[in-house]
Design a protein around this motif. Structure first.
Motif, PDB file in Angstrom:
ATOM      1  N   ASP A 290       0.909  -1.244   0.024  1.00 52.50           N
ATOM      2  CA  ASP A 290      -0.097  -0.091   0.060  1.00 52.50           C
ATOM      3  C   ASP A 290       0.791   1.325  -0.013  1.00 52.50           C
ATOM      4  N   PHE A 291       2.058   1.103   0.812  1.00 52.90           N
ATOM      5  CA  PHE A 291       2.587   2.495   0.691  1.00 52.90           C
ATOM      6  C   PHE A 291       4.080   2.388   0.856  1.00 52.90           C
ATOM      7  N   ILE A 292       4.713   1.237   1.727  1.00 51.66           N
ATOM      8  CA  ILE A 292       6.034   1.074   1.981  1.00 51.66           C
ATOM      9  C   ILE A 292       6.672   1.137   0.879  1.00 51.66           C
ATOM     10  N   ALA A 293       6.467   0.300  -0.275  1.00 48.54           N
ATOM     11  CA  ALA A 293       7.157   0.117  -1.426  1.00 48.54           C
ATOM     12  C   ALA A 293       7.301   1.342  -2.089  1.00 48.54           C
ATOM     13  N   TYR A 294       6.635   2.481  -1.958  1.00 51.46           N
ATOM     14  CA  TYR A 294       6.938   3.829  -2.571  1.00 51.46           C
ATOM     15  C   TYR A 294       7.791   4.610  -1.870  1.00 51.46           C
ATOM     16  N   GLU A 295       8.184   4.230  -0.874  1.00 52.85           N
ATOM     17  CA  GLU A 295       9.061   5.140   0.007  1.00 52.85           C
ATOM     18  C   GLU A 295      10.413   5.203  -0.508  1.00 52.85           C
ATOM     19  N   THR A 300      10.087   2.074   5.546  1.00 57.70           N
ATOM     20  CA  THR A 300       9.466   3.119   6.093  1.00 57.70           C
ATOM     21  C   THR A 300      10.073   3.442   7.731  1.00 57.70           C
ATOM     22  N   ASP A 301      10.392   4.910   8.156  1.00 56.84           N
ATOM     23  CA  ASP A 301      11.026   5.198   9.311  1.00 56.84           C
ATOM     24  C   ASP A 301      10.033   5.664  10.122  1.00 56.84           C
TER      25      ASP A 301
END
Length: 419
Positions: A290-295, A300-301
């Motif tokens: 959902d979102f970590i892959a786009y960091e 994620t930190d």
């Protein structure tokens, strides 16, 4: 001269405070600049259709999402761009009020996306949101209730603060739907259903020291099934992405290697173990998609407290099998942090739960190590004992429920950490 130089150097190294902060709406979790806010008019007029009572479509879309009633007549929404610059009022470089065309002042700032009213401090201080996430059946609602009750009645005072609901409506809902059933009647809370969205519960942790900005706590109890449903998570995932901290809950019954031991211990009564538990790693993988892959770094930190719930169910493991939990385990003893975060106490519990998780669910621990750069491990019991037939035995006696939250306070630099 050296002392003066050191003082100058230290001040130079400190990051300058920004003129304003981006706002994260505590209702819909969209992120935006303070310049993008809109306002609710402070009055209505029948002779001017721009100021007549009207339906607010954005607000009603939000309300419909959570099963709330439609509101048909609201004061008009005013856009700052339509108001002359000299009629806009700023405080600490943040737009906080408008004089409308009739000279009436409004201070009701709204989120430009959902048109809910924003906290007074929005834009002046960081919007720190803490999310509770976890799969179905892990007891998020019970933990939220136990945590907020503990923060209000004990923890806040230990840190010279107060924990208060943002609105009287939130106060009423929390008290009647959560706190009174659990703490006064001993009734377990019903599981949050996927089709029944839960409007966020918003509280503020306000310090008596006025130099410390208040911390906005948003507990968005996403129905557990949604945590492994990509479409569902897509709708609600941004509350996680825009969080300052995450409480990631896992239930011992999710862990395949000890599930059978727990079932045998507590008796496999018909219907008692029917829930299908999502593996903790599946929830992490869904978050990653959902979102970590786009960091940028692929991780994620965001400070993430991994919270092992229902720790009281594991007490028998220390008696039966020292391999899992040592006889002198800290898991089942309450810990009180006061004035500061006790780092020695934290290191003990973090190390113990890390070792336990690594032993019983190595794939989950490995996945956490890969995707989360700042994670800590805790064990809590929201009730203090295991319920029988959906009824509590004795009074609710939470164990270590506030510790993950206090760690997040420490990570966000609200409090000091000491040995």
């Amino acid at each position: 001269m050296v002392g003066l130089f050191d003082l100058f150097k230290r001040k130079k190294d400190e990051a300058p405070k920004p003129l304003f902060y981006d706002i994260v709406c505590p209702y819909c979790f969209n992120k935006f600049s303070p310049e993008e806010v809109v306002f609710r008019a402070a009055h209505s007029r029948e002779d001017d259709e721009d100021y007549a009572l009207q339906e607010d479509e954005a607000l009603n879309r939000y309300r419909d999402r959570f099963g709330l009633d439609t509101v048909y007549e609201m004061e008009a929404v005013l856009r700052p761009q339509d108001i002359p610059e000299e009629h806009r009022i700023y405080s600490d470089h943040v737009l906080v009020a408008l004089h409308d065309r009739y000279g009436v002042t409004t201070r009701k700032r709204l989120c430009p996306h959902c048109h809910n009213e924003l906290p007074v401090t929005a834009g002046k201080v960081p919007s720190n949101i803490i999310s509770i996430v976890g799969a179905s059946q892990v007891g998020k609602s019970v933990y939220m209730t136990s945590l907020i009750h503990t923060l209000q009645h004990m923890t806040a005072d230990r840190f010279d603060a107060a924990c208060m609901p943002l609105t009287t409506e939130i106060s009423r809902k929390f008290r009647t739907m959560y706190e009174e059933p659990l703490f006064e009647r001993g009734d377990l809370l019903a599981s949050t259903q996927k089709e029944k969205m839960q409007e966020p519960f918003i509280f503020q942790f306000v310090f008596r020291d006025e130099s410390k900005p208040p911390l906005t706590l948003v507990f968005f109890d996403v129905a557990g099934e949604g945590m492994v449903d990509q479409d569902y998570l897509g709708l609600h995932g941004q509350h996680i992405k825009n969080s300052a901290g995450i409480l990631f809950m896992i239930d011992p019954l999710q862990i395949r290697s000890i599930r059978e031991k727990i079932r045998i211990k507590y008796g496999d009564q018909p219907g008692e173990w029917t829930p299908q538990y999502d593996e903790p790693r599946d929830v992490v993988l869904t978050l990653f998609g959902d979102f970590i892959a786009y960091e940028e770094s692929g991780k994620t930190d965001i400070p993430t407290a991994v919270v092992l719930t229902k720790s009281d169910m594991l007490n028998f493991l220390k008696e039966e099998d020292g391999d899992y939990i040592k006889p002198n385990s800290n898991m089942f003893n309450n810990a009180v942090h006061e004035k500061y975060f006790n780092l020695s106490e934290f290191e003990n519990i973090d190390g113990e739960v890390r070792r336990f998780i690594e032993k019983v669910d190595r794939p989950f621990k490995g996945t956490m190590d890969v995707y989360f750069s700042n994670a800590a491990y805790f064990a809590v019991s929201a009730l203090g004992s295991n319920p029988v037939n959906q009824k509590l035995q004795g009074v609710v006696s939470p164990i270590r429920v506030d510790e993950p939250f206090i760690w997040l306070l420490y990570q966000l630099q609200y409090i000091e950490g000491r040995d």
